[in-house]
Design an enzyme around this catalytic site. Sequence first.
Site, PDB file in Angstrom:
ATOM      1  N   THR A 131       0.684  -1.361  -0.100  1.00 14.84           N
ATOM      2  CA  THR A 131      -0.080  -0.018  -0.223  1.00 14.84           C
ATOM      3  C   THR A 131       0.648   1.269   0.155  1.00 14.84           C
ATOM      4  O   THR A 131       2.052   1.373   0.606  1.00 14.84           O
ATOM      5  CB  THR A 131      -0.647  -0.108   1.236  1.00 14.84           C
ATOM      6  OG1 THR A 131      -1.553   1.248   1.645  1.00 14.84           O
ATOM      7  CG2 THR A 131      -0.179  -0.220   2.401  1.00 14.84           C
ATOM      8  N   ASP A 132       0.289   2.446  -0.526  1.00 16.03           N
ATOM      9  CA  ASP A 132       1.017   3.655  -0.367  1.00 16.03           C
ATOM     10  C   ASP A 132       1.112   4.123   1.002  1.00 16.03           C
ATOM     11  O   ASP A 132       1.846   5.208   1.258  1.00 16.03           O
ATOM     12  CB  ASP A 132       0.365   4.596  -1.328  1.00 16.03           C
ATOM     13  CG  ASP A 132      -1.235   4.988  -1.118  1.00 16.03           C
ATOM     14  OD1 ASP A 132      -1.616   4.378  -0.061  1.00 16.03           O
ATOM     15  OD2 ASP A 132      -1.667   5.831  -1.740  1.00 16.03           O
ATOM     16  N   GLU A 133       0.134   3.494   1.850  1.00 15.14           N
ATOM     17  CA  GLU A 133       0.209   4.079   3.300  1.00 15.14           C
ATOM     18  C   GLU A 133       1.523   3.913   4.092  1.00 15.14           C
ATOM     19  O   GLU A 133       1.721   4.672   4.976  1.00 15.14           O
ATOM     20  CB  GLU A 133      -0.957   3.522   4.077  1.00 15.14           C
ATOM     21  CG  GLU A 133      -2.052   3.940   3.608  1.00 15.14           C
ATOM     22  CD  GLU A 133      -3.188   3.834   4.330  1.00 15.14           C
ATOM     23  OE1 GLU A 133      -3.273   3.305   5.582  1.00 15.14           O
ATOM     24  OE2 GLU A 133      -4.516   3.637   3.960  1.00 15.14           O
ATOM     25  N   TYR A 156      -2.059  -0.312  10.813  1.00 10.39           N
ATOM     26  CA  TYR A 156      -2.224  -1.048   9.624  1.00 10.39           C
ATOM     27  C   TYR A 156      -0.909  -0.756   8.793  1.00 10.39           C
ATOM     28  O   TYR A 156      -0.117  -1.700   8.397  1.00 10.39           O
ATOM     29  CB  TYR A 156      -3.458  -0.651   9.103  1.00 10.39           C
ATOM     30  CG  TYR A 156      -3.481  -0.959   7.280  1.00 10.39           C
ATOM     31  CD1 TYR A 156      -3.326  -2.199   6.980  1.00 10.39           C
ATOM     32  CD2 TYR A 156      -3.194   0.280   6.435  1.00 10.39           C
ATOM     33  CE1 TYR A 156      -3.276  -2.604   5.717  1.00 10.39           C
ATOM     34  CE2 TYR A 156      -3.280  -0.198   5.134  1.00 10.39           C
ATOM     35  CZ  TYR A 156      -3.183  -1.663   4.745  1.00 10.39           C
ATOM     36  OH  TYR A 156      -3.371  -1.815   3.302  1.00 10.39           O
ATOM     37  N   LYS A 160       2.237  -3.016   7.348  1.00 13.76           N
ATOM     38  CA  LYS A 160       2.591  -3.392   5.800  1.00 13.76           C
ATOM     39  C   LYS A 160       3.899  -2.954   5.403  1.00 13.76           C
ATOM     40  O   LYS A 160       4.712  -3.442   4.771  1.00 13.76           O
ATOM     41  CB  LYS A 160       1.413  -2.608   4.847  1.00 13.76           C
ATOM     42  CG  LYS A 160      -0.026  -2.940   5.144  1.00 13.76           C
ATOM     43  CD  LYS A 160      -0.113  -4.523   4.543  1.00 13.76           C
ATOM     44  CE  LYS A 160       0.025  -4.607   2.862  1.00 13.76           C
ATOM     45  NZ  LYS A 160      -0.479  -5.919   2.427  1.00 13.76           N
TER      46      LYS A 160
HETATM   47  P1  NAD Z   1      -9.833  -7.225   1.924  1.00 12.98           P
HETATM   48  O1  NAD Z   1     -10.008  -6.905   3.604  1.00 12.98           O
HETATM   49  O2  NAD Z   1     -10.926  -7.170   1.175  1.00 12.98           O
HETATM   50  O3  NAD Z   1      -9.290  -8.739   1.661  1.00 12.98           O
HETATM   51  C1  NAD Z   1      -8.498  -9.447   2.537  1.00 12.98           C
HETATM   52  C2  NAD Z   1      -8.614 -10.940   2.365  1.00 12.98           C
HETATM   53  O4  NAD Z   1      -7.480 -11.555   3.092  1.00 12.98           O
HETATM   54  C3  NAD Z   1      -9.918 -11.521   2.871  1.00 12.98           C
HETATM   55  O5  NAD Z   1     -10.370 -12.484   1.665  1.00 12.98           O
HETATM   56  C4  NAD Z   1      -9.696 -12.179   4.174  1.00 12.98           C
HETATM   57  O6  NAD Z   1     -10.285 -13.312   4.393  1.00 12.98           O
HETATM   58  C5  NAD Z   1      -8.114 -12.776   3.800  1.00 12.98           C
HETATM   59  N1  NAD Z   1      -7.127 -12.879   5.087  1.00 12.98           N
HETATM   60  C6  NAD Z   1      -7.171 -12.158   6.169  1.00 12.98           C
HETATM   61  N2  NAD Z   1      -6.436 -12.595   7.214  1.00 12.98           N
HETATM   62  C7  NAD Z   1      -6.081 -13.729   6.624  1.00 12.98           C
HETATM   63  C8  NAD Z   1      -5.048 -14.782   7.107  1.00 12.98           C
HETATM   64  N3  NAD Z   1      -4.723 -14.699   8.130  1.00 12.98           N
HETATM   65  N4  NAD Z   1      -4.841 -15.890   6.340  1.00 12.98           N
HETATM   66  C9  NAD Z   1      -5.350 -16.127   4.965  1.00 12.98           C
HETATM   67  N5  NAD Z   1      -6.462 -15.247   4.427  1.00 12.98           N
HETATM   68  C10 NAD Z   1      -6.752 -14.017   5.233  1.00 12.98           C
HETATM   69  O7  NAD Z   1      -8.523  -6.679   1.537  1.00 12.98           O
HETATM   70  P2  NAD Z   1      -8.273  -5.850   0.126  1.00 12.98           P
HETATM   71  O8  NAD Z   1      -8.828  -4.414   0.292  1.00 12.98           O
HETATM   72  O9  NAD Z   1      -8.626  -6.816  -1.066  1.00 12.98           O
HETATM   73  O10 NAD Z   1      -6.670  -5.502  -0.044  1.00 12.98           O
HETATM   74  C11 NAD Z   1      -6.087  -6.689  -0.363  1.00 12.98           C
HETATM   75  C12 NAD Z   1      -4.566  -6.363  -0.326  1.00 12.98           C
HETATM   76  O11 NAD Z   1      -4.107  -5.097  -1.054  1.00 12.98           O
HETATM   77  C13 NAD Z   1      -3.984  -6.278   1.164  1.00 12.98           C
HETATM   78  O12 NAD Z   1      -2.576  -6.732   1.147  1.00 12.98           O
HETATM   79  C14 NAD Z   1      -4.176  -4.459   1.240  1.00 12.98           C
HETATM   80  O13 NAD Z   1      -2.963  -4.230   2.127  1.00 12.98           O
HETATM   81  C15 NAD Z   1      -3.366  -4.197  -0.176  1.00 12.98           C
HETATM   82  N6  NAD Z   1      -4.045  -2.995  -0.577  1.00 12.98           N
HETATM   83  C16 NAD Z   1      -5.286  -2.722  -0.613  1.00 12.98           C
HETATM   84  C17 NAD Z   1      -5.691  -1.519  -1.071  1.00 12.98           C
HETATM   85  C18 NAD Z   1      -7.276  -1.081  -1.022  1.00 12.98           C
HETATM   86  O14 NAD Z   1      -7.575   0.149  -1.612  1.00 12.98           O
HETATM   87  N7  NAD Z   1      -8.003  -1.670  -0.574  1.00 12.98           N
HETATM   88  C19 NAD Z   1      -4.870  -0.453  -1.573  1.00 12.98           C
HETATM   89  C20 NAD Z   1      -3.515  -0.866  -1.695  1.00 12.98           C
HETATM   90  C21 NAD Z   1      -2.845  -2.023  -1.298  1.00 12.98           C
HETATM   91  O1  DAU Z   2      -4.026   4.006   0.369  1.00 17.28           O
HETATM   92  C1  DAU Z   2      -4.333   2.649   0.266  1.00 17.28           C
HETATM   93  C2  DAU Z   2      -5.209   2.253   1.637  1.00 17.28           C
HETATM   94  O2  DAU Z   2      -6.682   2.619   1.163  1.00 17.28           O
HETATM   95  C3  DAU Z   2      -5.104   0.693   1.684  1.00 17.28           C
HETATM   96  O3  DAU Z   2      -3.992   0.178   1.971  1.00 17.28           O
HETATM   97  C4  DAU Z   2      -6.266   0.081   2.881  1.00 17.28           C
HETATM   98  O4  DAU Z   2      -6.206  -1.191   2.794  1.00 17.28           O
HETATM   99  C5  DAU Z   2      -7.576   0.887   2.440  1.00 17.28           C
HETATM  100  O5  DAU Z   2      -8.600   0.281   3.530  1.00 17.28           O
HETATM  101  C6  DAU Z   2      -7.539   2.288   2.067  1.00 17.28           C
HETATM  102  O6  DAU Z   2      -7.459   3.007   3.351  1.00 17.28           O
HETATM  103  P1  DAU Z   2      -7.933   4.325   3.880  1.00 17.28           P
HETATM  104  O7  DAU Z   2      -8.061   4.325   5.259  1.00 17.28           O
HETATM  105  O8  DAU Z   2      -7.397   5.489   3.219  1.00 17.28           O
HETATM  106  O9  DAU Z   2      -9.671   3.942   3.240  1.00 17.28           O
HETATM  107  P2  DAU Z   2     -11.079   4.087   3.865  1.00 17.28           P
HETATM  108  O10 DAU Z   2     -11.829   3.889   2.935  1.00 17.28           O
HETATM  109  O11 DAU Z   2     -11.017   3.584   5.052  1.00 17.28           O
HETATM  110  O12 DAU Z   2     -10.859   5.653   4.094  1.00 17.28           O
HETATM  111  C7  DAU Z   2     -10.935   6.629   3.118  1.00 17.28           C
HETATM  112  C8  DAU Z   2     -10.893   8.214   3.639  1.00 17.28           C
HETATM  113  O13 DAU Z   2     -12.264   8.205   4.243  1.00 17.28           O
HETATM  114  C9  DAU Z   2      -9.929   8.236   4.696  1.00 17.28           C
HETATM  115  O14 DAU Z   2      -9.762   9.577   4.795  1.00 17.28           O
HETATM  116  C10 DAU Z   2     -11.033   8.076   6.061  1.00 17.28           C
HETATM  117  C11 DAU Z   2     -12.193   8.923   5.343  1.00 17.28           C
HETATM  118  N1  DAU Z   2     -13.309   7.906   6.033  1.00 17.28           N
HETATM  119  C12 DAU Z   2     -13.597   6.566   5.919  1.00 17.28           C
HETATM  120  C13 DAU Z   2     -14.897   5.998   6.425  1.00 17.28           C
HETATM  121  C14 DAU Z   2     -14.800   4.368   6.661  1.00 17.28           C
HETATM  122  C15 DAU Z   2     -14.619   8.675   6.613  1.00 17.28           C
HETATM  123  O15 DAU Z   2     -14.499   9.964   6.610  1.00 17.28           O
HETATM  124  N2  DAU Z   2     -15.543   8.194   6.944  1.00 17.28           N
HETATM  125  C16 DAU Z   2     -15.549   6.637   6.926  1.00 17.28           C
HETATM  126  O16 DAU Z   2     -16.807   6.446   7.504  1.00 17.28           O
END
Ligand code: NAD
Ligand code: DAU
Length: 349
Positions: A131-133, A156, A160
């Site tokens: 992630t970019d975080e 988180y 990562k």
């Molecule tokens: P998600 O939470 O939707 O899915 C995570 C999956 O991992 C689920 O299916 C869960 O059952 C599985 N999992 C969790 N713990 C586990 C364990 N101990 N063993 C096996 N499986 C397990 O997540 P996502 O949003 O699809 O993110 C996927 C990946 O991409 C993550 O590594 C996240 O850090 C990264 N990522 C997400 C975003 C985003 O915006 N969602 C952006 C950048 C990177």
């Molecule tokens: O940047 C990549 C990341 O983006 C991934 O690595 C994470 O897995 C993914 O969950 C996401 O993280 P964020 O914290 O940016 O996403 P989230 O959707 O939780 O929040 C997006 C923005 O909105 C953030 O500034 C927090 C705000 N927010 C979020 C929720 C859930 C609100 O204002 N209200 C809310 O209820």
Amino acid sequence: MKKIVITGGAGFIGSHVVRLFVKKYPEYQIFNLDALTYAGNLENITDIENEPNYTFVKGDIVDAAFIDALFAEHQFDGVLHLAAESHVDRSITDPLSFVKTNVIGTMNLLNAAKTIWKDDMEGKRFYHISTDEVYGSLGAEGLFTETTAYDPNSPYSASKASSDHFVRAYGETYGLPYVLTNCSNNYGPFHFPEKLIPLFINNIIQNKPLPVYGNGKYTRDWLFVEDHAVAIDLVFHEGVNHDTYNIGGFNEWQNIDLVKLLCKIMDEKLGREAGTSEQLISYVKDRPGHDLRYAIDANKINKELGWKPSVTFEEGLEKTVNWYLDNQTWLNNITSGEYATYYEKQYAN
Ligand code: NAD
Ligand code: DAU
């Protein structure tokens, strides 16, 4: 036949990656390894579950003995590692589970890959999807590049960042072939409704408040999930060994502007009077340690591998809204279960 294991394939991004690989590469045997936590949902991949090149394995990456046995049995050629605890808010209330899955789970996969590949690393690849975080927060100006120093702020992002460091360390120390990507915020179908966009779509449908954290002036760089899956395919096959790529949408939005756009689209789709959904906006207590701004410089992957997003934000958001409106059973199946309890607790005050 190449054997590939994709972890977290029942989650949001993982399900799109599994679908793309199963359909595009019939010559590969794809194993989807997922523990089916609250975020894992086999309903995300029903369309490919009977394909002959697809196998689902239920298992926990934190269980080292199980992972070692699985890798010994199947002798995978490639690992695409997406399984993680992924929600920042949950990491604030339960950081340890993030260390277990994101750090120890990643270590277990690295160890298992190292063991089965020790005599022949040729053609093998460990891909960590990150992630970019990990870069922390930007101020008003600038972009994250691949050389930006790591500076994670939430449990988180710290977990990562730690797993990214271990992936690199295994590359340097043991010669493990790896690639790594750091991506910005994804959105699209099958996104779990605890994250901003799907949560707010669901709340608008149900006429519930839209809890905007703090003043809403936080900025994220949004990418349509199918474009991320295409980038992952490209990096897995063509990325340079031991290299890292940033992936982003060239698409920055302040939360409040995004929420207002979403409200406008939802009013149109639901046939509600303009301005109806905006009245649901409710400013709530800020997220502790809330990162002000993320924005990715995705020029490296663009120049070196020819990737760029295929849809505009307006197109992607409309596709997403249409998908949620057409799949309300999927939403209801989630929100009527364990998540409903979490949601009530999270927004109790
Ligand atoms: P998600 O939470 O939707 O899915 C995570 C999956 O991992 C689920 O299916 C869960 O059952 C599985 N999992 C969790 N713990 C586990 C364990 N101990 N063993 C096996 N499986 C397990 O997540 P996502 O949003 O699809 O993110 C996927 C990946 O991409 C993550 O590594 C996240 O850090 C990264 N990522 C997400 C975003 C985003 O915006 N969602 C952006 C950048 C990177
Ligand atoms: O940047 C990549 C990341 O983006 C991934 O690595 C994470 O897995 C993914 O969950 C996401 O993280 P964020 O914290 O940016 O996403 P989230 O959707 O939780 O929040 C997006 C923005 O909105 C953030 O500034 C927090 C705000 N927010 C979020 C929720 C859930 C609100 O204002 N209200 C809310 O209820």
